[in-house]
Design a protein around this motif. Structure first.
Motif, short mmCIF file in Angstrom:
data_model
loop_
_atom_site.label_atom_id
_atom_site.label_comp_id
_atom_site.label_asym_id
_atom_site.label_seq_id
_atom_site.Cartn_x
_atom_site.Cartn_y
_atom_site.Cartn_z
N GLY A 69 3.35 7.53 6.66
CA GLY A 69 2.11 7.54 5.88
C GLY A 69 1.79 6.12 5.41
N GLU A 70 2.76 5.48 4.81
CA GLU A 70 2.58 4.11 4.32
C GLU A 70 2.42 3.15 5.50
OE1 GLU A 70 4.04 6.29 2.47
OE2 GLU A 70 3.44 5.73 0.45
N TYR A 71 3.27 3.37 6.53
CA TYR A 71 3.28 2.46 7.68
C TYR A 71 1.88 2.38 8.31
CZ TYR A 71 4.53 0.79 12.38
OH TYR A 71 4.60 0.09 13.57
N GLY A 74 4.48 0.46 1.28
CA GLY A 74 5.40 0.75 0.17
C GLY A 74 6.34 1.89 0.52
N PHE A 75 7.21 2.24 -0.44
CA PHE A 75 7.93 3.52 -0.43
C PHE A 75 9.16 3.57 0.47
CE2 PHE A 75 7.40 8.24 0.93
CZ PHE A 75 8.13 8.72 -0.14
N TYR A 76 9.42 2.55 1.29
CA TYR A 76 10.62 2.64 2.11
C TYR A 76 11.20 1.26 2.40
CZ TYR A 76 7.85 1.42 6.31
OH TYR A 76 7.06 0.79 7.24
N ILE A 89 -1.50 12.29 2.35
CA ILE A 89 -0.85 12.19 3.67
C ILE A 89 0.67 12.43 3.52
CG2 ILE A 89 -0.21 10.55 5.50
CD1 ILE A 89 -3.08 11.41 5.84
N THR A 90 1.26 11.87 2.47
CA THR A 90 2.71 12.05 2.29
C THR A 90 3.07 13.53 2.18
OG1 THR A 90 2.74 9.96 1.12
CG2 THR A 90 4.70 11.33 0.89
N ASP A 91 2.27 14.28 1.43
CA ASP A 91 2.57 15.72 1.28
C ASP A 91 2.46 16.42 2.63
OD1 ASP A 91 2.97 15.44 -1.41
OD2 ASP A 91 0.92 15.99 -1.95
N ALA A 137 12.15 7.26 -4.04
CA ALA A 137 11.69 8.47 -4.74
C ALA A 137 10.18 8.55 -4.61
CB ALA A 137 12.07 8.36 -6.20
N ARG A 138 9.61 9.73 -4.83
CA ARG A 138 8.15 9.88 -4.78
C ARG A 138 7.51 8.86 -5.73
NH1 ARG A 138 5.65 14.34 -2.29
NH2 ARG A 138 3.93 12.87 -2.29
N GLY A 139 6.39 8.32 -5.30
CA GLY A 139 5.73 7.29 -6.10
C GLY A 139 6.40 5.93 -5.95
N GLY A 140 7.27 5.82 -4.93
CA GLY A 140 8.11 4.62 -4.79
C GLY A 140 7.39 3.35 -4.38
N SER A 141 6.13 3.43 -3.98
CA SER A 141 5.43 2.19 -3.62
C SER A 141 5.33 1.27 -4.82
CB SER A 141 4.03 2.49 -3.10
OG SER A 141 4.12 3.36 -2.01
N ASP A 142 5.30 1.85 -6.01
CA ASP A 142 5.34 1.02 -7.23
C ASP A 142 6.59 0.15 -7.24
OD1 ASP A 142 3.07 2.13 -8.30
OD2 ASP A 142 4.13 3.54 -9.60
N VAL A 183 0.81 -1.22 0.00
CA VAL A 183 0.00 0.00 0.00
C VAL A 183 0.85 1.27 0.00
CG1 VAL A 183 -2.01 -1.04 1.12
CG2 VAL A 183 -0.23 0.02 2.54
N SER A 184 0.33 2.29 -0.68
CA SER A 184 0.85 3.66 -0.57
C SER A 184 0.23 4.27 0.68
CB SER A 184 0.37 4.51 -1.75
OG SER A 184 0.99 4.14 -2.92
N ALA A 185 0.57 5.52 0.95
CA ALA A 185 -0.11 6.24 2.02
C ALA A 185 -1.45 6.74 1.49
CB ALA A 185 0.76 7.42 2.45
#
Ligand code: ASP
Length: 439
Positions: free
Chosen positions: A114-116, A168-170, A49-51, A182-187, A36-38
């Protein structure tokens, strides 16, 4: 059958979106790895949420109170929790985070929350095991993914559980510190998970029903691309089509794991399937797969008589760009001239110095700088087997009074790139679309 499914921020924006995710996941037991993304925007004026997390950090940096922003984050998460009647004690995490904000908190850790937290709620909602990305995705000190360790960690977790929700993302640095992508990193997280679990498919759920053949802001109702190869997608994304993070392609491409772009709000739509098509003999109505482009490039054209006999002149010109750390997009060439095409934003403040040094290094007869150029790529794996496509394309642009300032083609012949003036960008896209797709 194993499916890794990644849901983007808009698919997780509120409780209603969570419910759609649950329906999708529970419709197929192969969907065992949910990334999941945030939580993202609920509507166009809403915040991701990330912003908001980045904004909190910026406030802290300048010693400005960030409580009102943090409150927005709290409200978003609490609304999802309460609407879905979940019991995960997210209040505790939020108050811990709030007190950590008063001390100094690393940006990566803060933003990754956010993702967590989204994953924590989703794990409870789906009844899946929460797998923290910091216990699974490992970076080496050079910032690259350590796939050996990452796979080892996944195998370890798989020995105890079989259905996971992963933020995702980290991931984690070798010393265990959280590091964001990078931004959009959950992909990218989804692609890494797909690679290490040897998924049969990587489903990327978003808010569009696949990749479109052209930008819908320019072409009315462009058709959806059913099938696209990784290389075609790379060409289109590089030129501006923005569906999937480009670094998400490499991990799955190696194993030819198909990526299926799907729409959480229209789950019955098959979306776009990205994979290598070895025996792609299907006769397609259109020779092209898609069109993408962007504005604001600069062409530095270098002219010199008898240049074709001069060894090293291109290298000497390129050295200048390298010195200024400018990446080159294209180098179309003629007999007594060649051009260097770069992003205008990269060269803007350095153009005079660069031209002066090119003159010194290459002793040309003339250097011409043409700015405000748009590049448009027409991409299609079927183009190489059909002669005459570029001729038709150029003729069509000519018929429509569009002046082509530059032409480039990759050696695998899956793209034709034309440079036109910025003002002709939209018109060129429409003309190409109408000629090859709607005709
Ligand atoms: N939440 C992060 C972002 O907004 C990562 C992601 O959504 O993929 O960029």
């Amino acid at each position: 059958m194993i499916k890794v499914v990644k849901f983007g921020g808009s698919s997780l924006a509120d409780a209603t979106q969570f419910q759609k995710v649950k329906q999708i996941v529970s419709a197929d037991d192969a969907r065992r790895f949910v990334v999941v993304s945030a939580a993202g925007r609920r509507h166009k004026d809403d915040n991701k949420i990330t912003d908001l997390l980045y904004l909190c950090h910026a406030h802290l940096k300048y010693s400005v109170n960030c409580d009102p922003i943090f409150q927005m984050i709290e409200e978003r998460f609490l609304a999802i929790k309460n609407d879905l009647k979940l019991s995960y004690p997210i209040e505790k995490d939020l108050s811990y985070l709030k007190s950590a904000l008063r001390k100094s908190i690393p940006l990566d850790y803060l933003v990754s929350r956010g993702e967590y937290l989204t994953a924590k709620l989703m794990a409870e909602y789906l009844g899946y095991t929460f797998l923290d990305a910091k216990d699974f995705i490992y970076f080496s000190y050079d910032g690259q993914i350590d796939f050996v360790k990452t796979k080892e960690m996944m195998d370890h977790h798989l020995s105890a559980h079989d259905h996971f929700v992963i933020p995702g993302f980290y991931g984690a640095m070798p010393d265990g510190q959280v590091r964001i992508m990078a931004r959009g990193g959950s992909d990218i997280t989804g692609a890494i998970a797909a690679k290490v679990v040897d998924a049969d498919v990587y489903e990327n759920w978003t808010d569009v029903s696949g990749i479109l053949m052209a930008d819908p802001r320019i072409v009315d109702n462009p058709k959806r691309i059913d099938k696209i190869t990784y290389s075609e997608l790379r060409e289109l994304s590089y030129m501006g089509a923005n569906v999937l993070h480009e670094d998400a392609i490499f991990p799955v491409k190696e194993k030819n794991i198909p990526i299926n772009i799907r729409n959480t709000n229209e789950p019955e739509n098959p979306g776009t399937l990205i994979m290598e098509y070895d025996n792609d003999t299907e006769t397609c109505a259109s020779p092209i797969t898609g069109i993408a482009g962007s504005k604001d490039f600069t062409v530095v054209a270098i002219y010199k008589n008898h240049m074709s006999n001069e060894v090293g002149i291109v290298r000497r010109a390129l050295e200048v760009f390298e010195r200024y750390q400018i990446s080159i997009e294209h180098i179309p060439s003629g007999i007594d001239s060649f051009s260097i095409v770069v992003n205008s934003a990269d060269i803007k403040d350095k153009i005079y110095d660069i031209v002066a040094q090119v003159k010194e290094n290459c002793r040309p007869d003339k250097v011409k700088v043409i700015s405000d150029i748009a590049l448009i790529a027409t991409v299609g794996r079927h183009m190489s087997s059909r002669p005459g496509i570029s001729g038709q394309l150029f003729a069509e642009l000519g018929k429509n009074d569009i002046n082509i300032r530059m032409i480039a083609q990759g050696s695998d012949e899956i793209n034709i790139i034309v440079g036109v003036e910025n003002k002709d960008f939209e018109k060129t896209t429409k003309v190409i679309y109408n000629r090859f797709v709607e005709a």
